[in-house]
Write a protein that holds these residues in place. Structure first.
Motif, PDB file in Angstrom:
ATOM      1  N   HIS A 568      34.434  54.175  32.277  1.00  0.00           N
ATOM      2  CA  HIS A 568      35.879  54.304  32.320  1.00  0.00           C
ATOM      3  C   HIS A 568      36.511  53.139  33.299  1.00  0.00           C
ATOM      4  O   HIS A 568      37.509  53.409  33.914  1.00  0.00           O
ATOM      5  N   ARG A 569      35.811  52.314  33.310  1.00  0.00           N
ATOM      6  CA  ARG A 569      36.596  50.875  33.962  1.00  0.00           C
ATOM      7  C   ARG A 569      36.020  49.657  33.257  1.00  0.00           C
ATOM      8  O   ARG A 569      34.939  49.500  32.679  1.00  0.00           O
ATOM      9  N   ILE A 570      36.863  48.657  33.132  1.00  0.00           N
ATOM     10  CA  ILE A 570      36.510  47.746  32.192  1.00  0.00           C
ATOM     11  C   ILE A 570      35.630  46.729  32.946  1.00  0.00           C
ATOM     12  O   ILE A 570      35.749  46.630  34.366  1.00  0.00           O
ATOM     13  N   THR A 571      35.216  45.686  32.325  1.00  0.00           N
ATOM     14  CA  THR A 571      34.445  44.729  32.617  1.00  0.00           C
ATOM     15  C   THR A 571      34.838  43.254  32.680  1.00  0.00           C
ATOM     16  O   THR A 571      35.984  42.997  31.760  1.00  0.00           O
ATOM     17  N   THR A 572      34.880  42.205  33.560  1.00  0.00           N
ATOM     18  CA  THR A 572      35.586  41.021  33.192  1.00  0.00           C
ATOM     19  C   THR A 572      34.521  39.770  33.601  1.00  0.00           C
ATOM     20  O   THR A 572      33.821  40.192  34.395  1.00  0.00           O
TER      21      THR A 572
END
Length: 809
Positions: A568-572
């Motif tokens: 529930h957290r995006i990667t970049t």
């Protein structure tokens, strides 16, 4: 050429049937198919056709010995690199490797920059396209994303006019690498109208070669296709092996006098793999390869095409029953199998089995499987059904926290997978959930969030070496986001102070997933995510100058490991885009939720450089969209890193407010869901003390302007966008062939919509714009009114690099 699209009657299928089959509940795989054993074939935009005749090559080198085609000696940085002729895996080659006689420097990197430059090659009259063929061996897969430094150490065709002057717009490219068999690259380039000669440049400033690493060229050939060159009379190629799945059909464009036929070679199954192959033969009346032999389980297809001098067929796809072969590309297969976790993770159930599947476009050698769990051999405990493997929990259940499943396996070509899968036993986060809307907009606990901020947000003289003042300044400037230097983690000595100050002022952050953004140790990465999971960061930073440090396969495994712990957290990740035709981003697009292209086009005050500043933003954003579509990635977002720095390398000028403003708006118009200025502070001579008051004010004014539009920026783009404006005066296109005026219409509310309009040229432009249904047009900032006619058509003037934001009612 009056070509008619046909679905050839193998199996008596028609195009509508093929399309319907693709949407059945039991969806068949679509394979990005390789053209193997090809003769006289050409691949263009994922389709296969017959090659046109080429003349005598401009350059042809098998690298068995030194050639007069190249400028000698080859260029290297100091004496760090050794370029010499010697066999590589028994193939004559030009080898590029570290100089074994060079003592590693103590105070800087072992810089192995290298460049091969051909002598100028004269183009014959009526040259239309050039065909470049390269065969390369390398044990460093990052070399497939090699990057130059400024105008040196690059991979490009450099064009010159009749006077010998360099033409603008080099044709950049990248090449494939593999080991021990050379990887083939075949590329086509349009010849500029004014070009009379060309130089081939091969090189790399990054990645640097480590001890034992090598780049070896075994073939370089540059050929010419002239205007109206005749097509070869015949062409053929062979597909990769696949399981027989019924009747075969294909879709092709077949002009009169041309043809496409298919033959099949079949094999029985022996220990899960193809046995001895039969000769290629025509398919029978049933069009089912299974009818060619009683024990046939596997097939290869041979495609035979004929052409006239003026017309050739084009193959789109083959429906092979079990799979659909399309998205064709030239090259050799060096891709290993991939494992995909099927079990839910994270989970609090210690007794659930761990289930994964293995996929590969070639047959898998299951007899070479090895599996360990937390460094304990688990092969004897598994069960397998087809390509799905189940590992039961150990006695007493899985351990709390991170469990590492190590998998080794290879396919029939010897491509070996060595992969670590993460299985996390523990609770999933329930707050600060960062996801993405289906259009790429970031959502924090379900609410849209549009990042506006700066990178390299660190202590310096500009903020009195105080994080609280730093983030107060950011908040006062309308910013809501910051990025430390890449690799920032909770383990750094002042991390708590940094994170606390950011949270106090409402500033969201990147935080590195591993011990640095480019950490590829899966165990360490997983443990670091767990250690930092309580933090309110917006995204996990998983790459900086990504292609220089991380292979696509490493990125895939890191992405899967992070999602197994914190879904529930995006990667970049951030990286220069590289050549628009074959970007550095495309191989990574599936393995990060967000991409921050490093858009740093401002170098000096020459007219050529200044003209390219804003158009570069547009072309970059368009290329990213093409990449996402090409790999069929799920929803992806883009927060471009837009240059605002100077006094560093070739970047000798700081852009104006008009440039910065235009770059930001053009990024948004062309798909950005956030804007990050790069950078707040620097190192060495570059902004070491931070901005002057005047320089900082530019960032403040542009950021505040964007923040005033925050609610609009968070809205969806309208489902129907306005048509391209008609330019009434001024340049219709910029120097990179983008339309000079770009538009984006936002949904707005029941009363009004918002239209962004921006020019990318440095001259006044007047444009006629159409917004169907518009009754009233008012500029959001200066209030000037443009009265549309009954069809929603209005006209307005744009200053050089001008921007309008219209309220449309």
């Amino acid at each position: 050429m009056n070509a008619t699209k046909n679905l050839l009657p193998i199996g008596l299928l028609f195009l509508a049937t093929l399309t319907a089959c693709r949407s059945l509940p039991q969806k068949r795989a679509e394979i990005s198919s390789l053209v193997n054993d090809g003769e006289n074939v050409r691949v263009s935009k994922g389709k296969v056709t017959v090659a046109q005749a080429v003349g005598a090559p401009l350059l042809a080198d098998d690298f068995a010995k030194p050639s007069e085609s190249w400028v000698l000696p080859h260029r290297i940085f100091e004496d760090f690199t050794w370029i010499h002729h010697a066999p590589t895996h028994d193939i004559p080659s030009l080898r590029i490797e570290r100089n074994p006689q060079r003592v590693p420097p103590k105070d800087r990197l072992f810089d192995t920059a290298w460049e091969l430059m051909s002598k100028p090659l004269e183009l014959p009259p009526n040259a239309a396209r050039l065909v470049l063929e390269l065969n390369v061996i390398s044990n460093n897969p990052k070399m497939a994303s090699a990057a130059g430094h400024g105008n040196s150490y690059k991979n490009a065709l450099i064009w010159y006019d009749a006077k010998g002057d360099k033409l603008p717009g080099e044709s950049s490219f990248s090449f494939n690498v593999a080991e021990p068999v050379p990887a083939m690259t075949m590329l086509e380039f349009d010849v500029p109208r004014e070009a009379k000669s060309v130089v081939l440049s091969l090189g790399a400033d990054t990645p640097d070669l480590k001890p034992g690493e090598v780049v070896a060229f075994t073939k370089a050939k540059l050929s010419v296709i002239r205007q109206n060159s005749p097509y070869s009379s015949t062409a053929s190629f062979v597909t990769r092996p696949c399981r027989i799945g019924g009747a075969v059909s294909w879709e092709a464009d077949i002009p009169a006098g041309t043809s496409v036929q298919v033959q099949a070679s079949v094999a029985p199954e022996v220990d899960g793999l193809p046995g001895a192959w039969s000769d290629f033969t025509a398919l029978g009346a049933s069009r089912n390869p299974a009818d060619l032999a009683p024990d046939a389980k596997w097939m290869r297809l041979k495609v035979l095409m004929t052409a006239t001098e003026q017309a050739a067929p084009t193959l789109h796809s083959i429906d092979a029953g079990a799979v659909i072969l399309n998205h064709w590309q030239m090259g050799s297969d060096n891709a290993p199998p991939h494992a995909t976790r099927l079990s839910a993770s994270p989970t609090e159930n210690k007794m659930t089995p761990f289930v994964f599947s293995v996929t590969d476009e070639n047959p898998i050698c299951w007899n070479k499987l090895s599996i360990s769990v937390n460094d304990i051999d688990a092969l004897a405990t598994i069960s397998r059904s087809g390509d799905t493997v189940t590992i039961p929990p150990p006695k007493g259940g899985w351990r709390e926290g991170v469990n590492i499943v190590s998998i080794t396996l290879s396919d029939i070509l010897g491509n070996e997978m060595s992969e670590k899968q993460v299985f996390y036993i523990g609770k999933s986060r329930t707050t600060n959930l960062v996801t993405m809307r289906d259009d790429g907009m970031t959502l924090v606990d379900g609410k849209p969030f549009f990042p506006i901020g700066m990178a390299c947000a660190v202590k310096c003289e500009h903020n009195d070496n105080n994080y609280d003042k730093l983030f107060q300044m950011f908040a006062d400037a309308g910013m809501n986001f910051a990025r430390h230097f890449s690799g920032f983690t909770l383990r750094q000595k002042d991390a708590v102070e940094y994170i606390t100050a950011a949270e106090k002022h409402g500033i969201k952050l990147y935080i590195a997933a591993g011990r640095g953004a480019n950490d590829c140790d899966i165990q360490r990465l997983a443990e670091n995510v767990v250690y930092q999971m309580h933090l309110p960061n917006l995204a996990w930073d998983t790459g900086d100058d990504t292609a220089n440090h991380i292979t696509p396969e490493q990125m895939r495994q890191r992405y899967n490991a992070i999602k197994a712990i914190d879904p529930h957290r995006i990667t970049t990740q951030a990286d220069p885009l590289g050549p628009y035709a074959k970007t550095r981003y495309r191989p990574y697009a599936l393995y990060s939720d967000n991409f921050s292209p490093e858009i740093y086009p401002v170098h000096n005050d020459s007219k050529e450089d200044m003209d390219r500043v804003v158009p570069t933003v547009i072309s970059t954003m368009k290329a990213i969209r093409r990449d996402v579509e090409a790999v069929k990635a799920p929803t992806r977002s883009c927060w471009p890193l837009i240059q605002y720095f100077y006094n560093c390398g070739r970047w000798r000028r700081l852009q104006t407010k008009e440039e910065l403003r235009s770059m930001g708006y053009q990024a948004i118009i062309h798909g950005a869901q956030g804007v990050i200025w790069y950078r707040y502070a620097g190192y060495g001579e570059n902004l070491k003390t931070g901005f002057t008051a005047e320089q900082w004010q530019v960032v403040v004014e542009v950021s505040r302007e964007l923040r005033s539009l925050y609610d609009v920026l968070c809205q969806r783009a309208a489902a129907v966008q306005p048509p391209q404006p008609e330019v009434l005066s001024g340049a219709a296109f910029d120097c990179l062939d983008n339309p000079s005026v770009s538009l984006l219409l936002k949904e707005g509310d029941k009363e009004s919509r918002i239209l962004f309009a921006a020019s990318s040229v440095r001259e006044p432009v007047t444009a006629r714009i159409t917004v169907p249904g518009a009754k009233s047009i008012v500029d959001f900032f200066d209030g000037h009114v443009c009265q549309p006619n009954a069809d929603g058509v209005f006209e307005d003037a744009f200053k050089p690099l001008g921007v309008h934001v219209y309220i449309v009612k």
